[in-house]
Design an enzyme around this catalytic site. Structure first.
Site, PDB file in Angstrom:
ATOM      1  N   LYS A   1       1.756  -2.959   6.582  1.00 48.05           N
ATOM      2  CA  LYS A   1       2.153  -3.216   5.202  1.00 48.05           C
ATOM      3  C   LYS A   1       3.667  -3.083   5.026  1.00 48.05           C
ATOM      4  O   LYS A   1       4.296  -3.865   4.300  1.00 48.05           O
ATOM      5  CB  LYS A   1       1.418  -2.263   4.257  1.00 48.05           C
ATOM      6  CG  LYS A   1      -0.042  -2.617   4.059  1.00 48.05           C
ATOM      7  CD  LYS A   1      -0.195  -3.967   3.365  1.00 48.05           C
ATOM      8  CE  LYS A   1      -1.624  -4.274   3.009  1.00 48.05           C
ATOM      9  NZ  LYS A   1      -1.779  -5.549   2.293  1.00 48.05           N
TER      10      LYS A   1
ATOM     11  N   SER B   1       0.836  -1.207   0.000  1.00 44.79           N
ATOM     12  CA  SER B   1       0.000   0.000   0.000  1.00 44.79           C
ATOM     13  C   SER B   1       0.862   1.244   0.000  1.00 44.79           C
ATOM     14  O   SER B   1       1.956   1.267   0.584  1.00 44.79           O
ATOM     15  CB  SER B   1      -0.891   0.010   1.242  1.00 44.79           C
ATOM     16  OG  SER B   1      -1.558   1.250   1.380  1.00 44.79           O
TER      17      SER B   1
ATOM     18  N   TYR C   1      -2.288   0.219   9.977  1.00 43.15           N
ATOM     19  CA  TYR C   1      -2.416  -0.423   8.676  1.00 43.15           C
ATOM     20  C   TYR C   1      -1.172  -0.176   7.823  1.00 43.15           C
ATOM     21  O   TYR C   1      -0.568  -1.106   7.277  1.00 43.15           O
ATOM     22  CB  TYR C   1      -3.652   0.093   7.945  1.00 43.15           C
ATOM     23  CG  TYR C   1      -3.705  -0.319   6.499  1.00 43.15           C
ATOM     24  CD1 TYR C   1      -3.959  -1.639   6.132  1.00 43.15           C
ATOM     25  CD2 TYR C   1      -3.474   0.613   5.482  1.00 43.15           C
ATOM     26  CE1 TYR C   1      -3.987  -2.017   4.794  1.00 43.15           C
ATOM     27  CE2 TYR C   1      -3.507   0.237   4.152  1.00 43.15           C
ATOM     28  CZ  TYR C   1      -3.757  -1.076   3.814  1.00 43.15           C
ATOM     29  OH  TYR C   1      -3.771  -1.451   2.499  1.00 43.15           O
TER      30      TYR C   1
END
Length: 324
Positions: free
Chosen positions: A145, A117, A141
């Site tokens: 990643k 991402s 998040y």
């Protein structure tokens, strides 16, 4: 031999599966259906319902379906929610990736395409993000990643794992009317649901230093994204040189205001967006260069903004009421 797609019953995953099938490459899907939908897969799809945290399930799938490589899409993908659920995010995205890599090593599966991402960059202070732009993730998040990328790199040094990670921002559109984006957090679904409910879509801030005052972001068509995953897998299969990371970016971006105008045109529903205050932390512009991916992965923007909106709208309107 086949490629295993984790999270293959999700919006992006189902498109990746279709892209592999279009090239005549066999796939098998592992998905726990926490956000994916069985209806997104074709009737003849080889499907294993379960979590990537289940190492035995993964090893059995590798052996049963003669898996040669993995496209890893499964994970908890909501950056904002991850701030409130950090432990859940790390369990799904970090522990899950670690478990997947362990199962791959146990069964001799030595190639992986990781769906990363652009959240790894946080809020960059450059006009155009490249793969070497400093990484400063601002949510669990984004951190998860980046850790996933580190895990792949460490495993490559230890075992010779062949890998690449694809970083991208906002995925929109649809490559088939059977698959739509059901996320309650993404811009297109939020706008469509507002219109279908008779509400006015909202723009968060119109006083940014951009051409129309609204935020500019990378929006890429899901079918283009899926195609890049397949080409990356093909390069790994062929033993061709491949970079550890690629940005799948547009190079110029689209503003939220432009999207609203395109939605009004495509849907035939005239509206003036409600202007709300800026959201804290929203940068004026985040756009990535896709030059490296264009060189190696045949990456390019094959769809216009109108085509992105029209395909997404068609898929949303085609969705059964009980599947929305």
């Amino acid at each position: 031999m086949s490629w295993l797609v984790t999270g293959g019953a999700g919006y992006i995953g189902a498109h990746v599966v279709r892209a592999f099938q279009a090239k005549g490459i066999d796939t098998v899907v592992v998905d726990d259906l926490s956000s994916g939908r069985r209806s997104f897969l074709t009737d003849d799809e080889r499907f294993v319902q379960g979590s990537i945290l289940d190492g035995r399930l993964l090893e059995d799938a590798f052996e049963k379906f003669h898996v040669q490589g993995v496209v890893h899409l499964a994970g908890f993908k909501y950056a904002g929610v991850s701030v409130k659920r950090p432990l859940h995010t790390y369990q799904q995205n970090v522990a899950g990736t670690s478990m997947l890599l362990a199962a791959m090593e146990a069964k001799g599966v030595d190639r992986i395409v990781f769906s990363s991402s652009a959240a790894v960059y946080g809020t960059p202070d450059v006009d155009l993000v490249t793969e070497t732009t400093p990484k400063h993730p601002e949510s669990p998040y984004g951190e998860s990643k980046l850790i996933g990328e580190w895990l792949l790199a460490d495993q490559a040094r230890a075992t010779g794992l062949r890998h690449t990670s694809l970083r991208y921002f906002n995925v929109v559109g649809s490559g088939t009317p059977e698959v739509f984006d059901p996320s309650p957090h993404n811009l297109f679904p939020l706008v469509f649901e507002a219109l279908l409910d008779g509400r006015t879509p909202r723009i968060n801030g119109d006083d940014y230093p951009t051409p129309d005052g609204t935020c500019v972001r990378d929006y890429i068509h899901v079918a283009d994204l899926a195609e890049a995953h397949v080409v990356a897998a093909q390069r790994l299969d062929a033993g061709e040189p491949i970079e550890p990371v690629y940005n799948l970016g547009s190079g110029d971006g689209v503003s939220v205001g432009e999207i609203m105008r395109a939605v009004a045109e495509v849907t035939g529903i005239a509206f003036d967006p409600e202007i709300a205050p800026r959201r804290e932390g929203d940068p004026a512009r985040i756009v990535a260069s896709g030059e490296l991916a264009a060189r190696d992965l045949d990456w390019r923007m094959r769809h216009s903004l109108t085509e992105m909106v029209a395909s997404a709208w068609e898929a949303r309107r085609s969705a059964p009421v009980d599947n929305v």
